[in-house]
Design a protein around this motif. Structure first.
Motif, mmCIF file in Angstrom:
data_model
loop_
_atom_site.group_PDB
_atom_site.id
_atom_site.type_symbol
_atom_site.label_atom_id
_atom_site.label_comp_id
_atom_site.label_asym_id
_atom_site.label_seq_id
_atom_site.Cartn_x
_atom_site.Cartn_y
_atom_site.Cartn_z
ATOM 1 N N MET A 153 0.832 -1.202 0.000
ATOM 2 C CA MET A 153 0.000 0.000 0.000
ATOM 3 C C MET A 153 0.874 1.262 0.000
ATOM 4 O O MET A 153 0.584 2.231 -0.691
ATOM 5 C CB MET A 153 -0.938 0.001 1.208
ATOM 6 C CG MET A 153 -1.984 -1.110 1.206
ATOM 7 S SD MET A 153 -3.132 -1.045 -0.204
ATOM 8 C CE MET A 153 -2.317 -2.086 -1.418
ATOM 9 N N ARG A 154 1.948 1.226 0.777
ATOM 10 C CA ARG A 154 2.851 2.381 0.780
ATOM 11 C C ARG A 154 3.530 2.557 -0.573
ATOM 12 O O ARG A 154 3.852 3.677 -0.969
ATOM 13 C CB ARG A 154 3.906 2.220 1.891
ATOM 14 C CG ARG A 154 3.356 2.423 3.292
ATOM 15 C CD ARG A 154 4.459 2.447 4.332
ATOM 16 N NE ARG A 154 4.997 1.117 4.569
ATOM 17 C CZ ARG A 154 4.516 0.257 5.460
ATOM 18 N NH1 ARG A 154 3.470 0.590 6.191
ATOM 19 N NH2 ARG A 154 5.079 -0.928 5.626
ATOM 20 N N ARG A 155 3.729 1.467 -1.290
ATOM 21 C CA ARG A 155 4.394 1.543 -2.597
ATOM 22 C C ARG A 155 3.478 2.096 -3.686
ATOM 23 O O ARG A 155 3.887 2.967 -4.467
ATOM 24 C CB ARG A 155 4.889 0.145 -3.020
ATOM 25 C CG ARG A 155 5.673 0.156 -4.339
ATOM 26 C CD ARG A 155 6.079 -1.226 -4.771
ATOM 27 N NE ARG A 155 4.957 -2.033 -5.241
ATOM 28 C CZ ARG A 155 4.435 -1.946 -6.474
ATOM 29 N NH1 ARG A 155 4.901 -1.063 -7.348
ATOM 30 N NH2 ARG A 155 3.426 -2.728 -6.819
ATOM 31 N N VAL A 156 2.246 1.627 -3.764
ATOM 32 C CA VAL A 156 1.397 1.965 -4.918
ATOM 33 C C VAL A 156 0.539 3.203 -4.712
ATOM 34 O O VAL A 156 0.095 3.817 -5.692
ATOM 35 C CB VAL A 156 0.499 0.775 -5.327
ATOM 36 C CG1 VAL A 156 1.333 -0.420 -5.732
ATOM 37 C CG2 VAL A 156 -0.492 0.412 -4.226
ATOM 38 N N ILE A 157 0.279 3.600 -3.457
ATOM 39 C CA ILE A 157 -0.556 4.780 -3.219
ATOM 40 C C ILE A 157 0.316 6.026 -3.213
ATOM 41 O O ILE A 157 1.284 6.127 -2.468
ATOM 42 C CB ILE A 157 -1.333 4.660 -1.894
ATOM 43 C CG1 ILE A 157 -2.273 3.445 -1.937
ATOM 44 C CG2 ILE A 157 -2.139 5.935 -1.626
ATOM 45 C CD1 ILE A 157 -3.001 3.190 -0.634
ATOM 46 N N GLN A 158 -0.037 6.978 -4.029
ATOM 47 C CA GLN A 158 0.754 8.203 -4.143
ATOM 48 C C GLN A 158 0.569 9.085 -2.911
ATOM 49 O O GLN A 158 -0.433 8.958 -2.180
ATOM 50 C CB GLN A 158 0.339 8.965 -5.406
ATOM 51 C CG GLN A 158 -1.113 9.354 -5.446
ATOM 52 C CD GLN A 158 -1.558 9.795 -6.830
ATOM 53 O OE1 GLN A 158 -2.230 10.820 -6.963
ATOM 54 N NE2 GLN A 158 -1.191 9.022 -7.845
ATOM 55 N N PRO A 159 1.511 9.978 -2.616
ATOM 56 C CA PRO A 159 1.364 10.892 -1.480
ATOM 57 C C PRO A 159 0.034 11.651 -1.556
ATOM 58 O O PRO A 159 -0.359 12.149 -2.607
ATOM 59 C CB PRO A 159 2.555 11.846 -1.643
ATOM 60 C CG PRO A 159 3.591 11.023 -2.358
ATOM 61 C CD PRO A 159 2.808 10.167 -3.317
ATOM 62 N N GLY A 160 -0.669 11.703 -0.429
ATOM 63 C CA GLY A 160 -1.975 12.347 -0.391
ATOM 64 C C GLY A 160 -3.115 11.440 -0.810
ATOM 65 O O GLY A 160 -4.286 11.822 -0.692
ATOM 66 N N GLY A 161 -2.798 10.237 -1.300
ATOM 67 C CA GLY A 161 -3.833 9.291 -1.718
ATOM 68 C C GLY A 161 -4.525 8.642 -0.531
ATOM 69 O O GLY A 161 -4.161 8.852 0.626
ATOM 70 N N THR A 162 -5.524 7.823 -0.831
ATOM 71 C CA THR A 162 -6.397 7.287 0.206
ATOM 72 C C THR A 162 -6.511 5.767 0.120
ATOM 73 O O THR A 162 -6.666 5.207 -0.960
ATOM 74 C CB THR A 162 -7.812 7.898 0.094
ATOM 75 O OG1 THR A 162 -7.722 9.315 0.201
ATOM 76 C CG2 THR A 162 -8.732 7.375 1.189
ATOM 77 N N LEU A 163 -6.464 5.134 1.280
ATOM 78 C CA LEU A 163 -6.762 3.713 1.418
ATOM 79 C C LEU A 163 -8.055 3.595 2.209
ATOM 80 O O LEU A 163 -8.165 4.133 3.313
ATOM 81 C CB LEU A 163 -5.627 2.997 2.155
ATOM 82 C CG LEU A 163 -5.927 1.591 2.682
ATOM 83 C CD1 LEU A 163 -6.222 0.626 1.541
ATOM 84 C CD2 LEU A 163 -4.772 1.083 3.544
ATOM 85 N N ILE A 164 -9.047 2.907 1.641
ATOM 86 C CA ILE A 164 -10.310 2.657 2.328
ATOM 87 C C ILE A 164 -10.368 1.179 2.677
ATOM 88 O O ILE A 164 -10.352 0.323 1.800
ATOM 89 C CB ILE A 164 -11.513 3.067 1.465
ATOM 90 C CG1 ILE A 164 -11.494 4.574 1.223
ATOM 91 C CG2 ILE A 164 -12.823 2.650 2.137
ATOM 92 C CD1 ILE A 164 -12.568 5.072 0.287
ATOM 93 N N GLN A 165 -10.416 0.906 3.960
ATOM 94 C CA GLN A 165 -10.387 -0.464 4.468
ATOM 95 C C GLN A 165 -11.734 -0.773 5.116
ATOM 96 O O GLN A 165 -12.260 0.019 5.897
ATOM 97 C CB GLN A 165 -9.254 -0.588 5.486
ATOM 98 C CG GLN A 165 -9.072 -1.960 6.090
ATOM 99 C CD GLN A 165 -7.990 -1.948 7.169
ATOM 100 O OE1 GLN A 165 -7.633 -0.894 7.699
ATOM 101 N NE2 GLN A 165 -7.485 -3.114 7.507
ATOM 102 N N VAL A 166 -12.299 -1.938 4.791
ATOM 103 C CA VAL A 166 -13.558 -2.362 5.402
ATOM 104 C C VAL A 166 -13.308 -3.633 6.195
ATOM 105 O O VAL A 166 -12.699 -4.582 5.697
ATOM 106 C CB VAL A 166 -14.648 -2.618 4.347
ATOM 107 C CG1 VAL A 166 -15.954 -3.046 5.027
ATOM 108 C CG2 VAL A 166 -14.888 -1.369 3.498
ATOM 109 N N MET A 167 -13.765 -3.630 7.440
ATOM 110 C CA MET A 167 -13.599 -4.808 8.293
ATOM 111 C C MET A 167 -14.887 -5.043 9.075
ATOM 112 O O MET A 167 -15.723 -4.135 9.199
ATOM 113 C CB MET A 167 -12.406 -4.625 9.230
ATOM 114 C CG MET A 167 -12.493 -3.426 10.144
ATOM 115 S SD MET A 167 -10.981 -3.223 11.148
ATOM 116 C CE MET A 167 -9.788 -2.789 9.887
ATOM 117 N N PRO A 168 -15.085 -6.248 9.585
ATOM 118 C CA PRO A 168 -16.294 -6.522 10.358
ATOM 119 C C PRO A 168 -16.351 -5.688 11.624
ATOM 120 O O PRO A 168 -15.344 -5.504 12.315
ATOM 121 C CB PRO A 168 -16.177 -8.017 10.694
ATOM 122 C CG PRO A 168 -15.189 -8.562 9.721
ATOM 123 C CD PRO A 168 -14.236 -7.452 9.430
ATOM 124 N N GLY A 169 -17.551 -5.187 11.937
ATOM 125 C CA GLY A 169 -17.770 -4.516 13.201
ATOM 126 C C GLY A 169 -17.972 -5.536 14.313
ATOM 127 O O GLY A 169 -18.020 -6.747 14.072
#
Length: 258
Positions: A153-169
């Motif tokens: 994720m650190r490699r492919v996401i450009q600075p200022g980009g966003t990672l949206i993660q979904v996990m069980p509540g």
């Protein structure tokens, strides 16, 4: 938009020549008639098999998780280059926003289904820990119920980009677990800060709805393989019941200077 893949073998860029993707070192990958390409270096079949894909499709197409998909579609609005990692059969992917979209999964069966039903996304069989994309080539990534390859994720996401993660509540599928196990448990909080990203922001979405096809729901969960024969029997014989769908959507923003 035309996909911009890199070769999984030598990491050079891939160019489309008729029905094949080729790099400067002459590594070639055929594009399947459904439109996807296999860029995995694994030789054995991996990921969901056909029966698992069919069970998940039957359940998802009934719209039980529609409220989650709509929330994700809103959160991805404005994305330029987006990748959905561990995308499965693309049920979420095809509703996500993005001028250039990718879907990656190791299951050939799932990717074949996704590519046949969604012509707006570039699908590829590929592992999420070795994505066939250039460094800093994405401004958004979605990870929906998948392990998180943090270094990638650190490699492919450009600075200022966003990672949206979904996990069980905490209460996700609680009634189903009460049916399958002698003692049900609530899911632990697994939200945490990721190196190279700002502090995470969380959105909690939850809904309890009547479910008619309890077994199809159970088959698309990891509980299917952790349950005793007696528990499996109870689930298989279950009548329609109310089940809680509980999700945590986590937004991680890549640091500008990292």
């Amino acid at each position: 938009m035309e996909a911009e893949y890199r070769c999984p073998i030598c990491h050079e860029g891939l160019t489309r020549k008729e029905g094949t993707l080729v790099c400067r070192n002459r590594h070639a990958f055929n594009i399947a008639r459904q439109g996807y390409v296999n860029l995995s270096r694994k030789q054995k079949q991996a990921g969901d098999n056909r029966e698992m894909v069919q069970a998940r499709t039957r359940f998802l197409e009934k719209g039980y998780y529609g409220f989650l998909r709509e929330a994700l579609a809103d959160m991805t609005a404005g994305a330029r280059t987006l990748a959905d990692i561990g995308c499965g059969q693309g049920w979420y992917t095809r509703k996500l926003q993005g001028q250039l979209k990718y879907g990656f999964d190791l299951s050939k069966e799932a990717i074949r289904h996704a590519a046949a039903t969604d012509k707006e996304t570039n699908y590829a069989v590929a592992g999420i820990y070795d994505l066939p994309l250039a460094d800093a080539s994405l401004d958004m990534v979605t990870s929906i119920f998948t392990p998180l390859p943090e270094e990638e994720m650190r490699r492919v996401i450009q600075p200022g980009g966003t990672l949206i993660q979904v996990m069980p509540g905490p209460d996700h599928l609680l009634e189903l677990k009460e049916l399958a196990y002698p003692q049900a448990y609530r899911n632990p909080d697994k939200v945490r800060h990721l190196d190279g990203f700002e502090e995470p922001e969380c959105i909690h979405v939850k809904k309890t709805v009547p479910v008619s096809d309890v077994w199809d729901l159970f088959e698309m969960t990891p509980y299917r393989y952790r349950t005793s024969s007696e528990g499996l029997r109870r689930v298989r014989e279950a009548k329609p019941m109310d089940i809680t769908f509980d999700f945590v959507i986590v937004r991680h923003q890549r640091k500008e200077n990292d």
